[in-house]
Structures are given as C-alpha cells and as structure tokens.
Design an enzyme around this catalytic site. Structure first.
Site, PDB file in Angstrom:
ATOM      1  N   ARG A  37       0.806  -1.222   0.000  1.00 36.62           N
ATOM      2  CA  ARG A  37       0.000   0.000   0.000  1.00 36.62           C
ATOM      3  C   ARG A  37       0.844   1.279   0.000  1.00 36.62           C
ATOM      4  NH1 ARG A  37      -5.550  -0.831   1.427  1.00 36.62           N
ATOM      5  NH2 ARG A  37      -6.042  -2.741   0.354  1.00 36.62           N
ATOM      6  N   ARG A  41      -3.294   6.427  -0.270  1.00 34.50           N
ATOM      7  CA  ARG A  41      -3.806   7.588   0.454  1.00 34.50           C
ATOM      8  C   ARG A  41      -2.838   8.284   1.394  1.00 34.50           C
ATOM      9  NH1 ARG A  41      -9.154   5.301   2.856  1.00 34.50           N
ATOM     10  NH2 ARG A  41      -7.751   3.535   3.008  1.00 34.50           N
ATOM     11  N   ARG A  50      -6.907  11.521  -7.165  1.00 34.65           N
ATOM     12  CA  ARG A  50      -8.155  10.837  -6.867  1.00 34.65           C
ATOM     13  C   ARG A  50      -9.307  11.798  -6.597  1.00 34.65           C
ATOM     14  NH1 ARG A  50      -9.112   6.354  -4.723  1.00 34.65           N
ATOM     15  NH2 ARG A  50     -11.167   7.218  -5.104  1.00 34.65           N
ATOM     16  N   ASP A  86      -6.206  -3.106  -7.892  1.00 39.41           N
ATOM     17  CA  ASP A  86      -6.859  -3.668  -6.716  1.00 39.41           C
ATOM     18  C   ASP A  86      -7.192  -5.123  -7.005  1.00 39.41           C
ATOM     19  OD1 ASP A  86      -8.109  -2.664  -3.981  1.00 39.41           O
ATOM     20  OD2 ASP A  86      -9.435  -4.192  -4.821  1.00 39.41           O
ATOM     21  N   TYR A 162     -14.777 -11.770  -0.615  1.00 39.09           N
ATOM     22  CA  TYR A 162     -15.483 -10.545  -1.021  1.00 39.09           C
ATOM     23  C   TYR A 162     -16.726 -10.874  -1.831  1.00 39.09           C
ATOM     24  CZ  TYR A 162     -11.874  -7.448   0.751  1.00 39.09           C
ATOM     25  OH  TYR A 162     -11.022  -6.762   1.579  1.00 39.09           O
TER      26      TYR A 162
END
Ligand code: CP3
Length: 360
Positions: A37, A41, A50, A86, A162
């Site tokens: 990661r 962010r 973004r 992703d 998921y």
C-alpha cells in the site's frame, strides 16, 4: 503466452534488481525495501489525482495507473514499485458488478452464494485487462533499472470472501458456511477464481513485471487443516501455472503465523510475514530455501524516530538471523499495508535507515 519474451529487461543473469537478487538467493547491492500500500492515500499527490477520479476509473486508465505507481518510488527511493490496481479489478474486468467504496473497500452488487450464482460467473478475457498490460508497459518504460515492478493478484480465498460476503467482513460467516456446507460449489467457485487470477497475472507477466505477489489477505481466518483442504489446491494451481515465467512469486496473508508452513507448500519463492511472527521464527516454520519478506508493524511509524530506529534495527537483525537459519534472502516490508494517515516523510526516512543498515 511466450514466457519472458516480453520481459523488457530480460535481466535474468546480470539483474541489478536488489529485490530479485534477495528473492533468488543472490547478494543484493542493498537490502531491498518496499511497502505494501505504498501507492495510495498516505500521499497528497495521490489524493490530488483521486479528487477528480473514482478508484476503478483510475485503475483502468493506464496513464493514471503509471503515475500513481511511480509516485512512491520518486518520493521514497524504494526498491520496488507495486502496480497500482486492486484485487477486485479482474473481477470487474470480467463483468461482475462491483465498486470500491472509500473507507470500506470492495462492495459487490449481488453476492455469490448459490450453485447457480457460481455457474453464472463470467470468465476473464485477457482483452478485459488490456489497460493493465498497457499500464505495465508505461511503468517499465519509466522505471529506473534498479527498481523492480511487482504485479499482483488476490488469491482465490480472499477474492471468494469478497464475492460471497458482498464486502468486507469480520467473521466470514457466509464464506465459511459455503466452504463447509457445500464443498462442490465451493471448489467450483475457487477453481473459477483461480482461472481469473492466473489470467490476470499472465497479462502482467507478459507485459514484463519483475515479480508477482499473491495476496491471500484473509486466509488467516482458517485453521491449517482447513486451509490445506479447502484453499491450498487452488492457490497451488495459481503458483504452478505461472512458474514458467521464472520471476519471483511472493505469497502473503495477514495473521497467518500458523499457516506459514501450509502457505509455503503451495509453491511461492518468497513468503510474506506479518508483524506477529519474528522473521527468524518464520523461517523455522517455512523451512530453508525461501526468501522472507516483512515485517515492521505499520503502527510503529506513528511512534517517533527513536522507536522507528529501534524496530527497524530489530527487523533487520531478525532478517539476518532468518538468513543464517536458511532463508535465501530478506526483503524489508511492513507486516501489512501503509496506514492512510502515515506521514510520507517518515516513510522516506525509514527507507534511508533500512538502506544504511549493513548487509548480512
Ligand atoms: O500500493 C499498493 O499496495 C498497490 C495498490 C493496491 C491497492 N489495493 C490499492 C487500493 C493493492 C496491492 C491492493 C490490494 C488489495 N485490495 C488487497 C490485498 C492487500 C491487503 O491490504 O491485504 C485487499 C484485501 C484489497 C481490497 C481493498 N481495496 C481494501 C481492503 C481497500 C481499502 C478500503 C479503505 O478505503 O480503507 C481497498 C481500496 C483501495 N485499494 C485503496 C487503494 C489505494 C483506497 C481507495 C481510495 O483511495 O479511496
């Protein structure tokens, strides 16, 4: 596919990639480090992009994928870039209705729970992820010779969780109910997801990625016996079907201390370790002949420079002991992903610290 034919650097012999050297038992020029990661962010330049573009929109735009992938490399001088994407991107590309919701993660419009749901799942055509192959080519054209590009995919179990839950979960109730209650449907689903994962990885490998990581992030929910029975055959097929590319294959999950032997048996070259198990202890569980990756606790980066220095040193020493105990190399990483509120300058200083440590 033509294995390795497109690998730009065809650098198999005189590879200057410290990550590949550490993964394959050769001496790296410096201790390789990258962060799960690292693209995302924690970086203001990522948030700026973004602000005007959705997550999935960014993932299917080769120029944006390239830019976001390179941002942490420019800032931190890490030894590897990880493709910005992703784990649900290949599912979306196959035509499954889903979104990635900020602060939540993947959300599936119609959860997959029955034999009929599984039978109706679409396959992934390589053209569906053409934009990802294109992104890999753009990145490789810009990446410095010493920086590896890591491709990745979600492992069948984590993808299944998921699809079945419809989103993130704490207990994985629906997932495990299907797994224990209807093994035939479970194996059909896992087989289908393994096919998608193999196809997604091949697109990245054909475009020239230098290494791949299979994320089975939530496999730690399972006992070793259940992992071996319900999951391992499918993950093993993924590793086997990409073996002929000859690039290092990394396997990682969270809370997998008890699963390290079983996750090694499915065939990776490098085993990722979270912060709960010291690297030298991990090697005792994994056995000799593999490289280890990890495993600084991501929250240590919030504890100030003295603690960071002490903990980096400890992980480096554990890595050296892991090599003495039979690991072929150590790739420094966090035990899981960079937390979004991490100070980017702290990450840069941590990379400097790791690179300044002596090699084993
Ligand atoms: O820098 C990198 O590591 C490369 C990019 C990357 C992303 N997702 C981008 C992303 C990678 C390797 C992933 C893999 C991924 N996605 C995993 C396996 C890795 C892991 O953390 O164990 C998993 C389980 C997912 C599913 C997923 N997607 C989650 C749990 C989340 C976070 C939800 C949140 O917002 O807290 C996402 C969204 C996501 N994937 C973001 C990014 C940068 C945040 C999206 C945003 O900016 O809003």
């Amino acid at each position: 596919h033509e294995s390795g034919a497109h690998n730009r650097r065809s650098r198999s012999h005189s590879s200057p990639l410290s990550l590949v050297a550490a993964a394959t038992g050769r001496k790296p020029s410096r201790r390789p480090v990258w962060f799960m990661r690292q693209a995302g962010r924690s970086l203001p330049e990522y948030r700026a992009i973004r602000a005007d573009h959705g997550m999935l929109e960014a993932c299917f735009d080769p120029a944006m994928v390239c830019e976001i992938t390179l941002q942490p490399v420019r800032r931190h001088d890490v030894d590897a870039a990880i493709l910005f994407s992703d784990i649900v991107v290949p599912l979306r590309a196959a035509g499954i209705d889903l979104d990635i919701v900020a602060g939540t993660g993947p959300v599936i419009a119609r959860p997959v729970r029955t034999t009929g749901d599984v039978a109706a799942l679409p396959r992934l055509e390589p053209a569906g992820v053409g934009a990802i192959g294109k992104a890999v080519e753009l990145i490789l054209a810009e990446l410095a010779e010493r920086t590896a590009l890591i491709g990745f995919a979600g492992a069948p179990f984590t993808l299944a969780s998921y699809l079945i839950e419809g989103g993130p979960s704490r207990t994985y109730t629906h997932t495990k109910a299907l797994m224990y209650g209807d093994p035939v449907t479970w194996n059909a689903l896992m087989g289908h997801l393994a096919d998608i994962t193999i196809e997604f990885l091949r697109v990245q490998l054909d475009a020239g990625v230098d290494a791949v990581q299979l994320f089975d992030s939530w496999a730690g929910q399972l006992s070793p016996a259940d992992y071996r029975h319900y999951v391992a055959p499918h993950s093993a097929r993924v590793f086997a079907e990409i073996a002929d590319y000859g690039v290092p294959r990394i396997h990682f999950g969270v809370g997998t201390g008890e699963l390290l032997p079983a996750m090694t048996e499915v065939g990776p070259d490098v085993i990722g370790v979270d912060w709960r198990v010291p690297l030298d202890e991990a090697v005792r569980r994994v056995g000799p002949g593999k490289a280890v990756q990890g495993n600084l606790d991501p929250t240590v980066l919030f504890a100030g420079s003295d603690v960071i220095e002490r903990e980096v040193r400890r992980v480096v020493d554990d890595g050296d002991r892991a090599i003495a105990a039979g690991a072929v190399g150590h790739i420094f990483n966090l035990g899981h992903g960079v937390l979004p509120t991490t100070d980017p300058d702290t990450l840069t200083r941590t990379v400097e610290l790791i690179h300044s440590a002596d090699l084993p």
